[in-house]
Write an enzyme that holds these catalytic residues in place. Structure first.
Site, PDB file in Angstrom:
ATOM      1  N   CYS A   2       0.822  -1.208   0.000  1.00 46.79           N
ATOM      2  CA  CYS A   2       0.000   0.000   0.000  1.00 46.79           C
ATOM      3  C   CYS A   2       0.863   1.269   0.000  1.00 46.79           C
ATOM      4  O   CYS A   2       1.914   1.303   0.633  1.00 46.79           O
ATOM      5  CB  CYS A   2      -0.873   0.041   1.236  1.00 46.79           C
ATOM      6  SG  CYS A   2      -1.917  -1.396   1.417  1.00 46.79           S
ATOM      7  N   ARG A  27       5.319   0.144  -5.981  1.00 47.17           N
ATOM      8  CA  ARG A  27       5.224  -0.633  -4.739  1.00 47.17           C
ATOM      9  C   ARG A  27       4.292  -1.840  -4.904  1.00 47.17           C
ATOM     10  O   ARG A  27       4.329  -2.752  -4.093  1.00 47.17           O
ATOM     11  CB  ARG A  27       4.672   0.248  -3.609  1.00 47.17           C
ATOM     12  CG  ARG A  27       5.606   1.346  -3.192  1.00 47.17           C
ATOM     13  CD  ARG A  27       4.912   2.314  -2.267  1.00 47.17           C
ATOM     14  NE  ARG A  27       4.656   1.746  -0.952  1.00 47.17           N
ATOM     15  CZ  ARG A  27       5.410   1.955   0.116  1.00 47.17           C
ATOM     16  NH1 ARG A  27       6.472   2.712   0.019  1.00 47.17           N
ATOM     17  NH2 ARG A  27       5.104   1.417   1.276  1.00 47.17           N
ATOM     18  N   TRP A  74      -2.969  -2.685  -1.491  1.00 50.57           N
ATOM     19  CA  TRP A  74      -2.570  -4.061  -1.775  1.00 50.57           C
ATOM     20  C   TRP A  74      -3.359  -4.899  -0.781  1.00 50.57           C
ATOM     21  O   TRP A  74      -3.126  -4.830   0.421  1.00 50.57           O
ATOM     22  CB  TRP A  74      -1.074  -4.204  -1.574  1.00 50.57           C
ATOM     23  CG  TRP A  74      -0.474  -5.489  -2.007  1.00 50.57           C
ATOM     24  CD1 TRP A  74      -0.075  -5.819  -3.281  1.00 50.57           C
ATOM     25  CD2 TRP A  74      -0.155  -6.614  -1.189  1.00 50.57           C
ATOM     26  NE1 TRP A  74       0.458  -7.072  -3.284  1.00 50.57           N
ATOM     27  CE2 TRP A  74       0.418  -7.600  -2.026  1.00 50.57           C
ATOM     28  CE3 TRP A  74      -0.309  -6.906   0.165  1.00 50.57           C
ATOM     29  CZ2 TRP A  74       0.847  -8.832  -1.548  1.00 50.57           C
ATOM     30  CZ3 TRP A  74       0.117  -8.130   0.642  1.00 50.57           C
ATOM     31  CH2 TRP A  74       0.684  -9.077  -0.215  1.00 50.57           C
ATOM     32  N   ASN A 100      -2.251   2.459   5.990  1.00 49.06           N
ATOM     33  CA  ASN A 100      -1.368   1.320   5.684  1.00 49.06           C
ATOM     34  C   ASN A 100      -1.144   0.559   6.985  1.00 49.06           C
ATOM     35  O   ASN A 100      -0.999   1.183   8.034  1.00 49.06           O
ATOM     36  CB  ASN A 100       0.000   1.797   5.196  1.00 49.06           C
ATOM     37  CG  ASN A 100      -0.011   2.215   3.748  1.00 49.06           C
ATOM     38  OD1 ASN A 100      -1.042   2.160   3.096  1.00 49.06           O
ATOM     39  ND2 ASN A 100       1.140   2.645   3.252  1.00 49.06           N
ATOM     40  N   GLY A 101      -1.056  -0.756   6.891  1.00 49.79           N
ATOM     41  CA  GLY A 101      -0.795  -1.539   8.102  1.00 49.79           C
ATOM     42  C   GLY A 101      -1.956  -2.470   8.394  1.00 49.79           C
ATOM     43  O   GLY A 101      -2.850  -2.659   7.557  1.00 49.79           O
ATOM     44  N   GLU A 472      18.084 -17.497  -6.635  1.00 46.73           N
ATOM     45  CA  GLU A 472      17.715 -16.143  -7.045  1.00 46.73           C
ATOM     46  C   GLU A 472      17.269 -16.120  -8.518  1.00 46.73           C
ATOM     47  O   GLU A 472      16.299 -15.443  -8.869  1.00 46.73           O
ATOM     48  CB  GLU A 472      18.903 -15.189  -6.802  1.00 46.73           C
ATOM     49  CG  GLU A 472      18.751 -13.774  -7.293  1.00 46.73           C
ATOM     50  CD  GLU A 472      17.580 -13.009  -6.679  1.00 46.73           C
ATOM     51  OE1 GLU A 472      16.943 -13.500  -5.748  1.00 46.73           O
ATOM     52  OE2 GLU A 472      17.296 -11.916  -7.194  1.00 46.73           O
ATOM     53  N   LYS A 476      13.604 -14.852  -9.714  1.00 46.20           N
ATOM     54  CA  LYS A 476      13.406 -13.779 -10.696  1.00 46.20           C
ATOM     55  C   LYS A 476      12.431 -14.248 -11.780  1.00 46.20           C
ATOM     56  O   LYS A 476      11.523 -13.522 -12.169  1.00 46.20           O
ATOM     57  CB  LYS A 476      14.717 -13.349 -11.367  1.00 46.20           C
ATOM     58  CG  LYS A 476      15.665 -12.518 -10.574  1.00 46.20           C
ATOM     59  CD  LYS A 476      15.238 -11.094 -10.306  1.00 46.20           C
ATOM     60  CE  LYS A 476      14.403 -10.982  -9.061  1.00 46.20           C
ATOM     61  NZ  LYS A 476      15.068 -10.783  -7.806  1.00 46.20           N
ATOM     62  N   GLU A 479       8.802 -14.588 -10.403  1.00 49.38           N
ATOM     63  CA  GLU A 479       8.164 -13.318 -10.049  1.00 49.38           C
ATOM     64  C   GLU A 479       7.595 -12.593 -11.253  1.00 49.38           C
ATOM     65  O   GLU A 479       6.502 -12.062 -11.185  1.00 49.38           O
ATOM     66  CB  GLU A 479       9.200 -12.365  -9.423  1.00 49.38           C
ATOM     67  CG  GLU A 479       9.584 -12.669  -8.023  1.00 49.38           C
ATOM     68  CD  GLU A 479      10.434 -11.552  -7.441  1.00 49.38           C
ATOM     69  OE1 GLU A 479      11.558 -11.343  -7.935  1.00 49.38           O
ATOM     70  OE2 GLU A 479       9.991 -10.894  -6.493  1.00 49.38           O
ATOM     71  N   HIS A 495      18.250 -36.411  -5.625  1.00 50.44           N
ATOM     72  CA  HIS A 495      17.441 -36.853  -4.487  1.00 50.44           C
ATOM     73  C   HIS A 495      15.970 -36.515  -4.678  1.00 50.44           C
ATOM     74  O   HIS A 495      15.213 -36.467  -3.714  1.00 50.44           O
ATOM     75  CB  HIS A 495      17.971 -36.230  -3.189  1.00 50.44           C
ATOM     76  CG  HIS A 495      19.383 -36.621  -2.896  1.00 50.44           C
ATOM     77  ND1 HIS A 495      19.737 -37.877  -2.453  1.00 50.44           N
ATOM     78  CD2 HIS A 495      20.546 -35.942  -3.045  1.00 50.44           C
ATOM     79  CE1 HIS A 495      21.052 -37.945  -2.313  1.00 50.44           C
ATOM     80  NE2 HIS A 495      21.562 -36.777  -2.674  1.00 50.44           N
ATOM     81  N   LYS A 594       6.481  -4.121  -3.834  1.00 52.17           N
ATOM     82  CA  LYS A 594       7.907  -3.811  -3.760  1.00 52.17           C
ATOM     83  C   LYS A 594       8.388  -3.842  -2.325  1.00 52.17           C
ATOM     84  O   LYS A 594       9.457  -4.346  -2.027  1.00 52.17           O
ATOM     85  CB  LYS A 594       8.169  -2.429  -4.370  1.00 52.17           C
ATOM     86  CG  LYS A 594       9.628  -2.007  -4.344  1.00 52.17           C
ATOM     87  CD  LYS A 594      10.471  -2.878  -5.251  1.00 52.17           C
ATOM     88  CE  LYS A 594      11.935  -2.558  -5.196  1.00 52.17           C
ATOM     89  NZ  LYS A 594      12.763  -3.645  -5.745  1.00 52.17           N
TER      90      LYS A 594
HETATM   91  O1  M6R Z   1      13.112  -4.698   0.733  1.00 54.93           O
HETATM   92  P1  M6R Z   1      13.596  -6.070   1.106  1.00 54.93           P
HETATM   93  O2  M6R Z   1      14.930  -6.388   0.534  1.00 54.93           O
HETATM   94  O3  M6R Z   1      13.552  -6.314   2.584  1.00 54.93           O
HETATM   95  O4  M6R Z   1      12.553  -7.045   0.441  1.00 54.93           O
HETATM   96  C1  M6R Z   1      12.603  -8.421   0.634  1.00 54.93           C
HETATM   97  C2  M6R Z   1      11.753  -9.136  -0.373  1.00 54.93           C
HETATM   98  O5  M6R Z   1      10.417  -8.755  -0.239  1.00 54.93           O
HETATM   99  C3  M6R Z   1      12.219  -8.849  -1.801  1.00 54.93           C
HETATM  100  O6  M6R Z   1      13.556  -9.184  -1.976  1.00 54.93           O
HETATM  101  C4  M6R Z   1      11.368  -9.654  -2.804  1.00 54.93           C
HETATM  102  O7  M6R Z   1      11.623 -11.012  -2.692  1.00 54.93           O
HETATM  103  C5  M6R Z   1      11.616  -9.118  -4.211  1.00 54.93           C
HETATM  104  N1  M6R Z   1      10.393  -9.069  -4.925  1.00 54.93           N
HETATM  105  C6  M6R Z   1      12.600  -9.907  -4.970  1.00 54.93           C
HETATM  106  O8  M6R Z   1      12.721  -9.555  -6.296  1.00 54.93           O
END
Ligand code: M6R
Length: 599
Positions: A2, A27, A74, A100-101, A472, A476, A479, A495, A594
């Site tokens: 949010c 975000r 969000w 927010n929250g 990672e 990527k 996502e 395994h 984000k």
């Molecule tokens: O802002 P942060 O690094 O604490 O965020 C952690 C994760 O939310 C963030 O890395 C998320 O996995 C990303 N979307 C990765 O691309």
């Protein structure tokens, strides 16, 4: 997650609010809304979808008013739809709030308020605020907000207006709120991005601050209603850094910014073969390092474990922040906790930090966003200085985090009185140039992406320090392309995951020079034998790699410690091009935020 934006000043608020919401789009959100006050009249528009779905200039041209608040939501409590979108109003439609929250005791409060005849329209926890403030309001908005907050259990970045008052009242607890101080105008936002168009003077509100804001003045109180002062800070980055600069997407721009980002994280930190960091802990008492983080930052933490253990010979544990916070970890004052976070606002990471501090553990932050909550709460820190990262998929922050962790590993070694490897220091300084070589392969990688864009599954395999790179790479791809992908240590494949391998399964191998190169080669053989389609990232001219791989992405040779940084780039580009070729919204992937400010 949010986003909040608010304006009070002398200009028409509506267009400023829309522009601000667009700055917050990165975000991640699923609905949005705007409310403008004009001479005791309230204009409120909200709905599901993007800001462009909700905002039609013809609806806005007659909206006058110099006070307004806006929100991107969000969804947590209740589906993303018009009713649940913020802002929310009280029964009389006089008090308007955005939040927010999460309000943890919202069910109990809602029952009490419903018994008092308050009619709720939405399924959100946030609407509680509008009714609770209404209950206490008798002409003094700040007083009513203060009374309402005393009943709230949970977190909030709260913004409130009353149709008869020329002021905005805001409050925060564990959810960021920033004031932007302009000339006869003040902005309120959940992060600095929408403020930077107008001013670089900001105030970071602290937990339980309540601020009453008028167009050219503000006052801040605590929950005991005592006046307090907060420093005005100057933000150093500028608006150009949050523009796309000719790139199709922010993510692509940020991938290409990595050579510069690495230079920034290194700047001033290696001098005359010595690492300079300001880190607050006692090396003589240091038994163990515990790193907590989430998502991509957790992957960089895993690489950090390899680096710190190898270089400084201190044992390292890595935990998901969300797990650490609830598992009664046996940390103590002889441990050092490192929290890694791009945004510096991730709720779980923040909670892990608080948990560690409650046990007298010193905490070091590796954070990108200057002035973020985590950066202000840690005992010491290493800022990444990677510049704003707007694409939801983290790229330049990740490689900068790895570099920061490497600097930390070298720093500890130095503190222990051990000599640093000069070759490694030299190689670090030549790394930005090597990244440019990899980036030049973007079109070549795009051709591979074209071939695999319709695949439904991917495996990413690596070993040792490159196992987290496999994780990672898979994250990527998941996502932004919505293709199912798994990262595994290459030897673990036999395994279980080996059962998945057939001619439809693309397998990306990380096979660069190092201690496990030959071992990875054997794992490639195993996949080849089962007909998997092999894409290999390598720095070697190896005849076996050529024989076994369907596609090779050649990267410049480097030392093993630095290979995760180089090897991540082709994986970022592969994910990017696949998602882009599929026509997906690379910068705003579905369901993702984000900065994840709820647990
Ligand atoms: O802002 P942060 O690094 O604490 O965020 C952690 C994760 O939310 C963030 O890395 C998320 O996995 C990303 N979307 C990765 O691309």
């Amino acid at each position: 997650m949010c986003g909040i934006f608010g304006y009070i000043g002398e200009k028409e608020a509506a267009s400023i609010l829309v522009k601000g919401l667009k700055r917050l789009e990165y975000r991640g959100y699923d609905s949005a809304g705007i409310c403008v006050l004009n001479k005791n009249e309230v204009f409120l528009i909200k709905g599901k979808g993007s800001i462009n779905d909700i905002y039609h200039p013809e609806n806005f041209q007659d909206i006058k008013g110099t006070i307004g608040i806006a929100h991107t939501r969000w969804a947590t409590h209740g589906a993303p739809n018009e009713v649940n979108a913020h802002p929310h109003a009280d029964c009389k439609k006089e008090i308007i709030i955005i939040h927010n929250g999460i309000i943890e005791n919202y069910s109990a409060l809602r029952k009490i308020l419903e018994k008092e005849d308050h009619k709720f329209l939405s399924e959100t926890d946030s609407e509680i605020f509008a009714h609770l403030i209404e209950k206490f309001y008798s002409g003094n908005l700040e007083g009513a907000v203060s009374k309402a907050l005393k009943l709230i259990e949970g977190t909030f970045g709260l913004v409130v207006i009353h149709k008869n008052n020329e002021e905005i009242v805001v409050a925060k607890r564990s959810s960021p709120l920033i004031l932007g101080i302009g000339e006869n105008e003040i902005f309120i936002a959940s992060d600095a991005a929408p403020i930077m168009d107008y001013t670089n003077k900001v105030i970071y509100l602290e937990d339980d601050d309540i601020a009453t804001i008028k167009k050219s003045s503000y006052s801040i109180k605590n929950l005991k209603e005592e006046e307090i002062t907060r420093d005005v800070h100057e933000i150093k980055w500028n608006i150009d850094q949050i523009e796309k600069k000719g790139f199709k997407h922010f993510m692509l721009k940020e991938i290409f910014e990595q050579p510069e980002a690495l230079e920034n994280v290194l700047r001033g930190r290696i001098k005359e073969d010595l690492v300079k960091l300001t880190v607050d802990f006692d090396i003589n008492k240091l038994n163990r390092v515990v790193i907590t983080a989430c998502g991509t930052s957790w992957h960089s933490a895993l690489i950090g474990k390899h680096l710190i253990e190898k270089i400084s010979k201190i044992p390292v544990e890595v935990d998901y922040a969300s797990e650490f916070r609830y598992r009664n970890s046996l940390v103590n004052e002889n441990d050092l906790m490192i929290v890694v976070s791009q945004s510096g606002e991730t709720a779980d990471t923040l909670a892990a930090l608080k948990e560690a501090k409650s046990k007298n553990v010193k905490v070091l932050g590796i954070v990108n966003v200057v002035g973020s909550t985590i950066s202000r709460m840690v005992d010491s820190g290493i800022y990444l200085h990677a510049g704003p990262e707007i694409g939801v998929a983290s790229t330049k922050a990740f490689t900068s985090q790895v570099m920061a962790l490497l600097l930390f590993a070298l720093f500890i070694r130095q503190k222990k009185g051990l000599s640093l490897d000069k070759n490694l220091l030299e190689e670090i300084s030549s790394l930005p140039k090597k990244l440019i070589e990899v980036l030049n392969k973007s079109e070549e990688i795009k051709e591979i992406a074209e071939i695999f864009k319709s695949s439904t599954n991917f495996l990413y395999l690596g070993r040792g320090i490159n196992f987290p790179v496999a994780l990672e790479g898979a994250l990527k791809l998941k996502e932004i392309s919505y293709i199912h992908a798994e990262g595994y240590p290459a030897a673990e494949m036999k395994h279980g995951p080996i059962a998945l391998i057939d001619e439809n399964m693309p397998v990306v191998f990380l096979a660069t020079n190092g201690t496990v190169f030959e071992k990875v080669l054997s794992n490639i053989e195993e996949v080849r034998a089962r007909g998997g389609r092999i894409i290999t990232i390598t720095d070697r001219d190896d005849s076996n790699i050529k024989r076994l791989s369907d596609y090779i992405i050649k990267v410049p040779a480097t030392m093993e410690e630095l290979s995760p940084i180089i090897n991540s780039i082709p994986l970022q580009l592969l994910a990017y091009h696949i998602a882009d070729l599929k026509g997906l919204d690379v910068d705003r992937p579905r369901n993702l935020a984000k900065s994840v400010t709820v647990e």
